[in-house]
Scaffold this motif. Structure first.
Motif, PDB file in Angstrom:
ATOM      1  N   UNK A   1      -7.020  -8.130  -0.320  1.00  0.00           N
ATOM      2  CA  UNK A   1      -6.964  -9.341  -1.152  1.00  0.00           C
ATOM      3  C   UNK A   1      -5.517  -9.751  -1.401  1.00  0.00           C
ATOM      4  N   UNK A   2      -4.673  -8.784  -1.807  1.00  0.00           N
ATOM      5  CA  UNK A   2      -3.292  -9.103  -2.131  1.00  0.00           C
ATOM      6  C   UNK A   2      -2.495  -9.594  -0.940  1.00  0.00           C
TER       7      UNK A   2
ATOM      8  N   UNK B 231       0.825  -1.185   0.000  1.00  0.00           N
ATOM      9  CA  UNK B 231       0.000   0.000   0.000  1.00  0.00           C
ATOM     10  C   UNK B 231       0.864   1.241   0.000  1.00  0.00           C
ATOM     11  N   UNK B 232       0.208   2.395  -0.055  1.00  0.00           N
ATOM     12  CA  UNK B 232      -1.230   2.624   0.076  1.00  0.00           C
ATOM     13  C   UNK B 232      -1.988   2.232  -1.196  1.00  0.00           C
ATOM     14  N   UNK B 233      -3.320   2.287  -1.102  1.00  0.00           N
ATOM     15  CA  UNK B 233      -4.142   1.951  -2.244  1.00  0.00           C
ATOM     16  C   UNK B 233      -5.553   1.621  -1.802  1.00  0.00           C
ATOM     17  N   UNK B 234      -6.235   0.844  -2.631  1.00  0.00           N
ATOM     18  CA  UNK B 234      -7.597   0.425  -2.355  1.00  0.00           C
ATOM     19  C   UNK B 234      -7.641  -0.492  -1.140  1.00  0.00           C
TER      20      UNK B 234
ATOM     21  N   UNK C 288      -1.661  -4.758   5.761  1.00  0.00           N
ATOM     22  CA  UNK C 288      -1.458  -3.784   4.679  1.00  0.00           C
ATOM     23  C   UNK C 288      -1.264  -2.376   5.227  1.00  0.00           C
ATOM     24  N   UNK C 289      -0.599  -1.552   4.443  1.00  0.00           N
ATOM     25  CA  UNK C 289      -0.381  -0.155   4.802  1.00  0.00           C
ATOM     26  C   UNK C 289      -1.538   0.654   4.213  1.00  0.00           C
TER      27      UNK C 289
END
Length: 231
Positions: A74-75, A65-68, A212-213
């Motif tokens: 999921x990833x 991340x960052x992101x969705x 996740x970030x």
């Protein structure tokens, strides 16, 4: 070294396989959804086309991340599950840093500002130099006319990514602001390049505790209150 890389930071998913000599296989699927089923298929196909089996992988690198929110979940969950199943180490790569690596060879001496679209006039952004070292750390930025002006005074900055559309109307007249015509998306290809460096330096994550970030907490719409009937 055989490294499997995953990026689901935005819509769709991207998978790549690297070894000590470089890229062996890569798939990029740009859709409106990210799913573990799509990702599993791409991982299997990429490893097969690279000429070996999943159990032959030495490590898994994932864009953290960052992101969705959904995409990152999921990833990362897929990567962690694979690490558990195969007993392999996990490597985490900043999504924006991997994006900067896509353009760094083409703009020597410039700074790079990858941007991922967030809500309204907000973007997830960072500023990196030509060696993809952070000049400004990853942050959520609400764009306005004064954004990045301190750096633009003395540096040429390349703005790109799906969040750059919010930035362009505000900064495109500045002589040091550059907006490439190419549509640059996060890619497992450069996640793998940075992941290979992390592998060589032994920079691995704790699979059990890694998250996740997201950068910001997930915000879901407030539930609507049921209408009150007046007797």
């Amino acid at each position: 070294m055989r490294l499997l890389s995953i990026d689901t930071s935005i819509r769709g998913c991207s998978v790549a396989v690297h070894n000590d000599t470089g890229l062996l296989a890569a798939y990029d699927l740009f859709t409106d959804k990210s799913s573990s089923a799509m990702l599993t298929t791409l991982m299997r196909d990429s490893v097969t086309h690279a000429g070996f089996e999943l159990q032959d992988i030495d490590a898994i690198a994932v864009a953290k991340g960052p992101g969705s929110y959904t995409g990152l979940r999921v990833g990362v969950s897929t990567a962690k599950g694979l690490c558990y199943a195969l007993d392999k180490p996990l490597i985490a790569v900043n999504t924006l840093q991997a994006m900067a690596l896509q353009l760094a060879p083409f703009y020597p001496g410039h700074l790079f500002c990858p941007m991922i679209d967030a809500r309204r006039m907000e973007v997830y952004a960072a500023v990196l130099d030509e060696n993809t070292a952070f000049v400004q750390e990853t942050q959520a930025v609400i764009m306005n006319e004064t954004s990045f002006q301190d750096l633009l005074t003395n540096h040429k900055i390349v703005f790109f990514g799906d969040g750059a559309a919010k930035c362009k109307p505000l900064l495109e007249k500045h002589p040091h602001a550059i907006f490439p015509a190419e549509d640059i998306k996060p890619s497992a290809r450069t996640v793998g390049q940075l992941g290979a460096i992390a592998f060589q330096n032994g920079r691995f994550e704790d699979v059990a505790s890694f998250e996740p970030y997201y950068l910001k907490d997930f915000m879901s719409p407030a539930p609507r209150k049921a209408s009150t009937l007046v007797q």
